[in-house]
Design a protein around this motif. Structure first.
Motif, PDB file in Angstrom:
ATOM      1  N   TYR A   1       0.846  -1.205   0.000  1.00  0.00           N
ATOM      2  CA  TYR A   1       0.000   0.000   0.000  1.00  0.00           C
ATOM      3  C   TYR A   1       0.880   1.253   0.000  1.00  0.00           C
ATOM      4  O   TYR A   1       0.662   2.186  -0.769  1.00  0.00           O
TER       5      TYR A   1
ATOM      6  N   ALA B   1      -5.808   4.972  -9.175  1.00  0.00           N
ATOM      7  CA  ALA B   1      -5.674   3.612  -9.705  1.00  0.00           C
ATOM      8  C   ALA B   1      -6.949   3.116 -10.379  1.00  0.00           C
ATOM      9  O   ALA B   1      -6.989   2.025 -10.898  1.00  0.00           O
TER      10      ALA B   1
ATOM     11  N   LEU C   1       2.427   2.332  -3.281  1.00  0.00           N
ATOM     12  CA  LEU C   1       1.571   3.006  -4.254  1.00  0.00           C
ATOM     13  C   LEU C   1       1.777   4.516  -4.237  1.00  0.00           C
ATOM     14  O   LEU C   1       1.469   5.201  -5.202  1.00  0.00           O
TER      15      LEU C   1
END
Length: 99
Positions: A29, A96, A32
């Motif tokens: 995470y 995303a 990202l």
């Protein structure tokens, strides 16, 4: 970010044992590079609602962006704790999502 799941002892709310630390998921995470959640107040008629927003990684304030709005009226799965909010898995990494 992915939650850490602990077994907790009451009434002192002390962690007894970590059931799942989600370290791998937290690392993925973090990789990202998402912007942090921003907590805001939103007016809807006479109501003022707590909300949070995540802007795209490459956010440019001069551009317009699509918005995903999710309203969930039942308080059971959501909680606000100071500057943190959890609502199940409803974290939307906007940059995303293909729209």
């Amino acid at each position: 970010t992915p939650s850490i799941i602990d077994m907790v002892s009451f009434p002192k709310h002390q962690s007894v044992r970590t059931i799942e630390d989600n370290a791998d998921a937290r690392d993925r995470y973090k990789a990202l590079g998402l912007n942090p959640k921003e907590f805001v107040k939103v007016k809807s008629g006479e109501l003022t609602l707590d909300a949070w927003m995540i802007k795209p990684v490459d956010f440019d304030s001069t551009k317009k962006y699509p918005v995903i709005v999710e309203v969930y009226g039942e308080p059971a799965p959501c909680r606000m704790c100071g500057e943190e909010a959890t609502c199940g898995i409803n974290t939307w990494p906007i940059s995303a999502i293909s729209l």
